[in-house]
Design a protein around this motif. Structure first.
Motif, short mmCIF file in Angstrom:
data_model
loop_
_atom_site.label_atom_id
_atom_site.label_comp_id
_atom_site.label_asym_id
_atom_site.label_seq_id
_atom_site.Cartn_x
_atom_site.Cartn_y
_atom_site.Cartn_z
N THR A 151 31.37 -0.96 -42.65
CA THR A 151 31.69 0.09 -43.80
C THR A 151 31.25 1.54 -43.18
O THR A 151 30.49 1.64 -42.20
N ARG A 152 31.67 2.39 -44.08
CA ARG A 152 31.37 3.95 -43.74
C ARG A 152 30.09 3.94 -43.63
O ARG A 152 29.40 4.76 -42.96
N ILE A 205 27.91 3.45 -40.52
CA ILE A 205 27.95 4.28 -39.48
C ILE A 205 27.31 5.65 -39.94
O ILE A 205 26.45 6.15 -38.96
N GLU A 206 27.16 6.06 -41.24
CA GLU A 206 26.44 7.22 -41.72
C GLU A 206 25.01 6.86 -41.41
O GLU A 206 24.04 7.88 -41.14
#
Length: 445
Positions: A20-21, A24-25
């Motif tokens: 999911t995003r 990565i964040e």
């Protein structure tokens, strides 16, 4: 037992969940924002950072023999380890790699050695780097290069060239930044074929340069190229040979036509104009000098020689026969003319023998005698008379002196022989020069 199976299923689902995003964040925040030790992009990862390189050749823009420019579109892949960018143990999860701006991480400043124009940084600052969970950093740089290449146009257009592309780190010495090659040659997987040049092979190596007690490492890529000669053969070699053959035909034109000198000069001018039009594709270098340039210059000299021989032939043809002619010229002319007559007579006698053999078979046994004015004459007496007549005719010929033998040889006859020799000579010289050029330029001699 049931609780154990539920725990295994839950653990497997948590580990195999999709990326999911937010994942990565979190990695970005851990590495660059919430890190205990702030990441300094100006400091290299290790005291001696080893960078692995690989070059991918995308296309060849061209090779300019005049300026010595080798134009290429390449992609350089660099890889090194940065322990500060590892998260495999500190932050487990499905994120295997992230993409960051080049300016956020330490990257070597790569310069191209021997550029044609001013020295600039290789690539652009907006490049993106890929960081893997193991701390490996991968930087891919694409750029259009114009580098210096030392051309050897001796065998143009059958020549082969070897051009080098070198990359060096700016400022860093070899004890700070060293290089290694990923492969032993240049990658050709994405290469677009060039219509003028064929890539024969390539080689990748690491070289070191010393300057003022400082040693620098460099990635060196050597590309061996072979020129496609088809265009130059059809546009230069074949037309020039045809013009020379047409120029040699001037010796076949009749002397009284009045067009021999004009025809020869026209062919010379046509050759000069053609060479002027094709001068743009010829290499304009003096060291080394192209064999093709020497070959074309020799053909121009042969064409000028043909014009001179044509003028001399006309001068000999119209020279007064009362002018003294050297005996050796008479003898040479007589020999050449007699040789031609013997060849023609031999061909004629062969035809007559074939005809007479068929006639004698039909007439044998039917004509042993014939009538002469009502008087019957035998064949034997007639043969005897012919033999006496031939012996009588031979007597004055044997008494002739050498001067009487060559009394029919004059300047006009000598000019005819001169034309024959000039035609054979120029055709032979043109063919020999063409054969030698193809043999030498092709590397067979």
């Amino acid at each position: 037992m049931i609780l154990f199976h539920v725990f295994v299923i839950f653990l497997t689902a948590s580990l195999c969940r999709s990326l999911t995003r937010m994942d990565i964040e979190n990695v970005h925040s851990m590495l660059f924002v919430n890190s205990v030790d702030p990441y300094l992009a100006d400091i290299r990862p290790r005291p001696t950072t080893v960078i692995k390189g690989a070059l991918q050749l995308l296309s060849i823009g061209g090779l300019d023999e005049i300026s010595g420019t080798f134009s290429t579109l390449v992609s350089l892949r660099l890889s090194w380890h940065d322990d500060r960018l590892m998260w495999v143990t500190a932050f487990p999860g499905p994120v295997q790699n992230i993409t960051v701006k080049q300016e956020k991480v330490w990257t070597p400043t790569i310069m191209v050695r021997h550029p044609v124009k001013k020295r600039t940084k290789f690539g652009i600052d907006e490049n993106m780097a890929v960081v893997r969970e193991t701390g490996e950093v991968i930087l891919t740089i694409d750029d259009y290069l114009e580098t210096v290449c030392n051309f050897d146009v001796t065998h143009f257009p059958f020549d082969q060239q070897t051009c080098d592309i070198e990359f060096m780190p700016w400022i860093y010495e070899s004890h700070a930044v060293d290089f290694q090659q990923m492969h032993s040659d240049v990658g050709m997987k994405f290469y677009s074929e060039n219509g003028m040049w064929e890539v024969l092979g390539s080689e990748a190596s690491v070289v070191y340069y010393t300057n003022h007690r400082s040693t620098y490492a460099a990635l060196k890529y050597s590309i061996k190229l072979k020129r496609q000669p088809g265009y130059f053969i059809l546009s230069i070699f074949v037309p020039v040979i045809m013009l020379m053959l047409l120029n040699s035909v001037v010796f076949i034109l009749p002397t009284d036509s009045g067009e021999r000198v004009g025809y020869a000069i026209t062919c010379l001018l046509a050759l000069a104009v053609f060479l002027t039009l094709t001068s743009d594709v010829l290499p304009k270098t003096s060291n080394p000098l192209s064999i093709l340039s020497c070959f074309l210059m020799l053909l121009v000299l042969v064409s000028a020689l043909i014009c001179l021989l044509t003028i001399i032939s006309l001068w000999l043809c119209h020279k007064n026969d009362k002018t003294h002619m050297p005996f050796i010229l008479k003898k040479f002319t007589y020999f050449m003319r007699c040789r031609n007559r013997k060849i023609r007579a031999k061909n004629g006698d062969t035809n007559m023998i074939v005809v007479n053999s068929s006639t004698e078979k039909s007439d044998s046994g039917n004509m042993n005698n014939f009538e002469d004015g009502g008087r019957r004459v035998s064949m034997k007496s007639t043969k005897r008379q012919i033999t006496n007549l031939q012996s009588y005719e031979k007597q004055p010929i044997e008494m002739e002196t050498k001067e009487d033998k060559y009394r029919d040889v004059g300047w006009k006859q000598f000019s005819e022989v001169f034309d024959t020799v000039g035609f054979i000579l120029t055709i032979s010289v043109t063919g020999t020069l063409g054969f030698l050029y193809v043999t030498i330029a092709g590397g067979n001699l």
